[in-house]
Design an enzyme around this catalytic site. Structure first.
Site, short mmCIF file in Angstrom:
data_model
loop_
_atom_site.label_atom_id
_atom_site.label_comp_id
_atom_site.label_asym_id
_atom_site.label_seq_id
_atom_site.Cartn_x
_atom_site.Cartn_y
_atom_site.Cartn_z
N GLY A 308 -12.46 -31.56 9.74
CA GLY A 308 -12.44 -31.07 8.37
C GLY A 308 -12.63 -29.56 8.35
O GLY A 308 -12.25 -28.86 9.28
N GLU A 309 -13.16 -29.06 7.24
CA GLU A 309 -13.44 -27.63 7.05
C GLU A 309 -12.18 -26.78 6.89
O GLU A 309 -12.26 -25.57 6.75
CB GLU A 309 -14.25 -27.05 8.22
CG GLU A 309 -15.54 -27.72 8.53
CD GLU A 309 -16.27 -27.11 9.73
OE1 GLU A 309 -15.77 -26.09 10.28
OE2 GLU A 309 -17.31 -27.64 10.13
#
Length: 341
Positions: A308-309
Site C-alpha cells: 500500500g502507501e
C-alpha cells in the site's frame, strides 16, 4: 464548460457531473501513434512502453508528452469495522505511520524520491473513525461528499501525473467489502491477509463482510450508496482525487488492491470513469487480480508487492518516465538517415 465537481450538494448532483467529464484527445493519440511508428525501431518492439506513451499523449493533448511535475497523494483514515476484530494491528498504527510518512521514514518516501514525485500525506479525521458497517452505514452522504471534496482539493491542477495511495488499519476489509458489494461473488473471493491476517482472520473478515452486505442490501444498486455503506474517508478522498484529475485531464496511477477498490466505485458509476487511470502494479492481495479483470485493466508491474502507501504506483512512475523518454528522445528513421522507415 465543465461544471466544477465540488462542492456537490448530493449524490444525484455528483452523478450528473461525472458523466460530463472530458475524454482523451483523439488527435493527440493518433499523432503519438504515428510518431511511434516512425521511430528507429521495428513497430511495436517497445511493447507496453509504446502504449503508455500514447496513453499519456491522449490525456495531455500533445503528441510528445512529458512529466515535469509528478504529484503523489496518500490519504489516511480509520474505520469503525475494526471494532469487529478484523485488524491484526491497533488503529493507533494509522497515526503512527502518518507521522513516519511526514518524517520521511516510510517506503513511499524513498520510492517517490527515486521516481521524482512530490509526496503529500493527508490524514482524514483519524481521531474520528467511520461507523462500524456491520451495525449501520459507515458514513452519511454528507460525510462522503466532504471526504471526496477534500481529496479533489488536494490535486494540483498543474501536475502532469498523479500517484494515489492510502493508509488505514482495517482498510483491506473495507476494500473487500466494497468489491463484494459492487461486483458480487462471495467475500471469500475478495478478502486477503492485508497487514497480516491469518486463516481465522480471513474467515472473520468474510463473515463480517457478508453480514454487512446483507444489512445494506438496499444500497447495492447504487455505487455511491455502497461507498457510504462500507467505505472510509480515504476511499472517498481517492474517488474525489480521481475525479478532479479527470476534470484537469491529469493521468492517474492507482496503487494496489485498496486504492483500486476505492476507484472502482467510479467504474461502477460510469464504465469510462477510470479511462485516465493506470494501475501501477498487481498486488499480491488475491482480490486485486480479480478486480483488474472486472475493470479490464492490466497492471504496469507485477512485483509481488502488497504494502500500500502508493508504493507500487511510485515504482510504476519510473516505467512511465522511461516510456516517455524513449517516445520523445528517439530519432525517427528520417532524422537518423536509417532505411526502412
Amino acid at each position: 464548460m465543465i461544471q466544477p465537481l465540488f462542492p456537490a450538494p448530493s449524490f444525484s448532483d455528483l452523478r450528473d457531473r461525472v458523466v460530463a467529464l472530458p475524454d482523451a484527445d483523439a488527435g493527440a493519440i493518433k499523432a503519438a501513434r504515428a510518431r511511434q511508428d516512425s521511430l528507429t525501431k521495428p513497430p511495436g518492439s517497445l511493447g507496453r512502453l509504446e502504449d503508455l506513451a500514447v496513453f499519456m499523449a491522449g490525456w495531455h493533448g500533445v503528441a510528445r508528452p512529458r512529466i515535469a511535475q509528478a504529484q503523489a497523494l496518500v490519504f489516511a483514515g480509520n474505520h469503525g469495522i475494526c471494532a469487529q476484530g478484523v485488524n491484526p494491528f491497533p488503529q493507533e498504527v494509522t497515526a503512527q505511520m502518518v507521522a513516519n510518512f511526514q518524517a520521511g521514514g516510510a517506503a513511499i518516501n524513498q520510492l517517490c524520491r527515486a521516481s521524482g514525485a512530490e509526496l503529500t500525506v493527508i490524514a482524514l479525521d483519524l481521531e474520528r473513525p467511520t461507523a462500524d458497517f456491520s451495525a449501520g452505514p459507515a458514513m452519511r452522504e454528507a460525510e462522503v461528499l466532504d471526504a471526496m471534496a477534500r481529496g479533489a482539493q488536494a490535486v494540483d491542477p498543474g501536475a502532469d501525473v498523479l500517484i494515489l495511495g492510502e493508509m488505514g488499519i482495517g482498510n483491506s476489509t473495507v476494500a473487500a467489502a466494497l468489491t463484494r458489494a459492487l461486483f458480487g461473488g462471495t467475500a471469500d473471493e475478495w478478502v486477503g491477509p492485508g497487514a497480516g491476517s491469518d486463516s481465522e482472520g480471513l474467515r472473520l473478515k468474510a463473515r463480517v463482510i457478508e453480514a454487512g452486505v446483507a444489512r445494506h442490501a438496499a444500497a447495492l444498486a447504487d455505487p455511491l450508496a455502497v461507498l457510504a455503506a462500507f467505505g472510509g474517508r480515504e476511499q472517498a478522498a481517492i474517488c474525489g482525487a480521481v475525479l478532479a484529475a479527470r476534470a484537469a485531464r491529469i493521468p492517474v496511477i492507482l496503487d494496489g488492491f485498496i486504492c483500486t477498490a476505492a476507484a472502482a466505485v467510479l467504474h461502477a458509476l460510469d464504465a469510462g470513469a477510470l479511462d485516465h487511470c493506470l494501475v501501477g502494479h498487481a498486488s499480491a492481495e488475491p482480490g486485486h487480480r480479480r478486480l483488474l479483470g472486472v475493470l479490464g485493466k492490466k497492471a504496469v508491474l507485477d512485483l509481488g508487492m502488497r504494502l500500500g502507501e502508493g508504493s507500487g504506483a511510485a515504482v510504476a512512475l519510473g516505467v512511465l518516465r522511461a516510456a516517455l523518454a524513449a517516445h520523445d528522445g528517439m530519432a525517427t528513421f528520417a532524422e537518423a538517415g536509417v532505411s526502412g522507415g
